[in-house]
Design a protein around this motif. Structure first.
Motif, PDB file in Angstrom:
ATOM      1  N   TYR A   1      -0.964   4.581  -9.614  1.00  0.00           N
ATOM      2  CA  TYR A   1      -1.899   3.454  -9.709  1.00  0.00           C
ATOM      3  C   TYR A   1      -2.857   3.383  -8.521  1.00  0.00           C
ATOM      4  CZ  TYR A   1       1.654   2.292 -13.094  1.00  0.00           C
ATOM      5  OH  TYR A   1       2.544   2.359 -14.147  1.00  0.00           O
ATOM      6  N   THR A   2      -3.205   4.522  -7.973  1.00  0.00           N
ATOM      7  CA  THR A   2      -4.109   4.524  -6.816  1.00  0.00           C
ATOM      8  C   THR A   2      -5.538   4.098  -7.175  1.00  0.00           C
ATOM      9  OG1 THR A   2      -4.416   6.905  -7.129  1.00  0.00           O
ATOM     10  CG2 THR A   2      -2.798   6.211  -5.488  1.00  0.00           C
ATOM     11  N   ASP A   3      -5.872   4.087  -8.466  1.00  0.00           N
ATOM     12  CA  ASP A   3      -7.175   3.546  -8.890  1.00  0.00           C
ATOM     13  C   ASP A   3      -7.247   2.040  -8.648  1.00  0.00           C
ATOM     14  OD1 ASP A   3      -7.915   6.033  -9.694  1.00  0.00           O
ATOM     15  OD2 ASP A   3      -7.621   5.685 -11.843  1.00  0.00           O
TER      16      ASP A   3
ATOM     17  N   TYR B   1      -7.205   0.352  -5.995  1.00  0.00           N
ATOM     18  CA  TYR B   1      -8.047  -0.065  -4.868  1.00  0.00           C
ATOM     19  C   TYR B   1      -9.515  -0.176  -5.253  1.00  0.00           C
ATOM     20  CZ  TYR B   1      -3.796   1.462  -2.451  1.00  0.00           C
ATOM     21  OH  TYR B   1      -2.504   1.633  -2.054  1.00  0.00           O
TER      22      TYR B   1
ATOM     23  N   LEU C   1      -9.318   2.822   1.503  1.00  0.00           N
ATOM     24  CA  LEU C   1      -8.489   2.705   0.305  1.00  0.00           C
ATOM     25  C   LEU C   1      -9.335   2.724  -0.959  1.00  0.00           C
ATOM     26  CD1 LEU C   1      -5.901  -0.063   1.309  1.00  0.00           C
ATOM     27  CD2 LEU C   1      -5.427   2.363   0.908  1.00  0.00           C
TER      28      LEU C   1
ATOM     29  N   ILE D   1       2.123   1.722  -3.548  1.00  0.00           N
ATOM     30  CA  ILE D   1       1.047   2.079  -4.476  1.00  0.00           C
ATOM     31  C   ILE D   1       0.578   3.509  -4.240  1.00  0.00           C
ATOM     32  CG2 ILE D   1      -1.318   1.536  -5.203  1.00  0.00           C
ATOM     33  CD1 ILE D   1      -0.681  -1.418  -4.425  1.00  0.00           C
ATOM     34  N   ASN D   2       0.522   3.910  -2.968  1.00  0.00           N
ATOM     35  CA  ASN D   2       0.060   5.260  -2.641  1.00  0.00           C
ATOM     36  C   ASN D   2       0.961   6.348  -3.208  1.00  0.00           C
ATOM     37  OD1 ASN D   2      -2.173   4.302  -1.312  1.00  0.00           O
ATOM     38  ND2 ASN D   2      -1.371   4.658   0.751  1.00  0.00           N
ATOM     39  N   ASN D   3       2.198   6.017  -3.469  1.00  0.00           N
ATOM     40  CA  ASN D   3       3.154   6.975  -4.035  1.00  0.00           C
ATOM     41  C   ASN D   3       3.381   6.738  -5.523  1.00  0.00           C
ATOM     42  OD1 ASN D   3       3.825   8.431  -1.598  1.00  0.00           O
ATOM     43  ND2 ASN D   3       4.858   6.573  -0.916  1.00  0.00           N
ATOM     44  N   SER D   4       2.353   6.200  -6.164  1.00  0.00           N
ATOM     45  CA  SER D   4       2.461   5.884  -7.595  1.00  0.00           C
ATOM     46  C   SER D   4       1.283   6.472  -8.361  1.00  0.00           C
ATOM     47  CB  SER D   4       2.486   4.361  -7.787  1.00  0.00           C
ATOM     48  OG  SER D   4       1.188   3.814  -7.579  1.00  0.00           O
TER      49      SER D   4
ATOM     50  N   VAL E   1       0.840  -1.207   0.000  1.00  0.00           N
ATOM     51  CA  VAL E   1       0.000   0.000   0.000  1.00  0.00           C
ATOM     52  C   VAL E   1       0.872   1.253   0.000  1.00  0.00           C
ATOM     53  CG1 VAL E   1      -1.589   1.375   1.421  1.00  0.00           C
ATOM     54  CG2 VAL E   1      -2.054  -1.046   1.004  1.00  0.00           C
TER      55      VAL E   1
END
Length: 382
Positions: free
Chosen positions: A330-332, A334, A368, A325-328, A322
């Motif tokens: 690609y947060t969609d 979740y 998320l 991913i949160n720093n990418s 997580v």
């Protein structure tokens, strides 16, 4: 009793239930009351067809009453009641309602306060099978002609107690089920089968039955404490709708379907719910643990580069993934996974009349992702 069973090639010891303890203590106390002789062991039959010979403890014998206990042994399926003592006191009293045997609950045996259980509200939490066992074993001592043998104006009162039960009950599902003041006297076979999830699953299912009997037509399913806290603190929804699933997601979904719930909101940590998105409905790691593979495959389908996927693969926990991913970009991810969970659940239930929506969160209860209509369903619960 065949003391051991083999599961997955390993040897496990069987035990016996609180129901067996209560019936054995009742039989022993009755025998000592009527014969005026102390005994060291007592034999009973169980619904499973396995006879038990149990040691009698803590004998207190008086002119008109006898009390004794049997120590609960869960075998290798140890729970909160393992090694506690279940007591029975047998007393001759003036005839009540033309009954030969009257079974009551004493200290440490809970009292039922909510509808939906197999025991009526206000009654001691002694389930039907243990209640039958107590009556059957005591009847073997007093005989069919109790009034002729003992006295036409007498009844035999059996009081089941568990002094440690007040504290031990706090470690069980009883408070959630509306059973207050102590433990339940349980057991459908009289025997505890080691490493069995059936008792646990049944406890969870009973809570669903209770919610339905209380008039609820919709339910919120969460794996455990974290889910409850998310529902309460983040969504501010009424906790009366919430039932735990533990790892038995598929089982509880099918139970909710069987019982007749038409709206189901599901909220869980990504570490468990990522598995549902791939059709894994028992989320215990011993059953299936493909979290990393599911994360990687879905991110790859979103176009994530190899180096990014390698970082995800190196994560020991879903929480670690997580953070990446949160720093990418690609947060969609979740919401995608939440919708995949919903899709797999819809496939699993095959029931167009059931509306299921999904929410996922982190360990600190941060939302998320959610399925497309989750917010609409949340409003239905308000």
């Amino acid at each position: 009793m065949e003391e051991y069973v083999y599961i997955d090639g390993k040897k496990y010891r069987r035990g016996y239930t609180t129901g067996s303890c209560a019936s054995a203590a009742s039989k022993a106390a009755t025998h000592m009351l009527l014969t005026k002789k102390k005994i060291d062991k007592v034999n009973i039959d169980t619904p499973k067809g396995i006879p038990l010979s149990l040691v009698v403890h803590n004998i207190e014998a008086y002119e008109n009453k006898v009390k004794c206990s049997i120590e609960k042994d869960g075998g290798d399926d140890i729970d909160a009641t393992h090694r506690m003592h279940i007591y029975a006191e047998a007393t001759l009293i003036d005839r009540v309602n033309d009954e030969d045997i009257i079974v009551e609950g004493g200290v440490g045996v809970g009292v039922v306060t909510k509808k939906g259980l197999s025991v009526d509200v206000g009654r001691p939490a002694i389930n039907p099978v243990p209640m039958r066992m107590i009556n059957t074993e005591v009847r073997k001592i007093i005989g069919e002609n109790f009034r002729d043998n003992i006295g036409k104006n007498k009844s035999l009162r059996i009081t089941i107690s568990a002094p440690e039960g007040v504290e031990i009950a706090k470690k069980t599902f009883n408070p959630r089920l509306g059973i207050v003041g102590g433990i339940s006297i349980l057991g459908t076979t009289g025997i505890v089968e080691p490493m069995s999830d059936e008792g646990w699953k049944k406890s969870l299912s009973i809570e669903l039955e209770m919610k339905k009997s209380q008039g609820l037509d919709k339910i919120i399913l969460v794996p455990g404490n974290h889910g409850e806290e998310f529902i309460k603190d983040k969504l501010n929804l009424d906790m009366k709708y919430v039932v735990r699933t533990s790892n038995f997601i598929g089982y509880m979904l099918k139970e909710a379907q069987r019982i007749g719930f038409k709206k189901i909101l599901m909220a869980g940590h990504i570490g468990k719910y990522i598995k549902i998105s791939a059709g894994i409905f028992n989320t215990h790691s011993k059953v299936a643990d493909a979290r990393s593979e599911i994360l990687i495959s879905n991110l790859a389908m979103m176009g994530a580069p190899l180096e990014f996927l390698k970082k995800i693969e190196s994560c020991v926990t879903a929480e670690g993934a997580v953070e990446i991913i949160n720093n990418s970009d690609y947060t969609d991810f979740y919401d995608l996974i939440s919708n995949k969970c919903k899709y797999k659940i819809d496939q699993y239930l095959l029931d167009e009349d059931i509306d299921v929506e999904v929410m996922m969160f982190t360990m600190d209860k941060t939302l998320l992702g959610k399925s497309d209509k989750a917010d609409d369903l949340v409003e239905v619960f308000r």
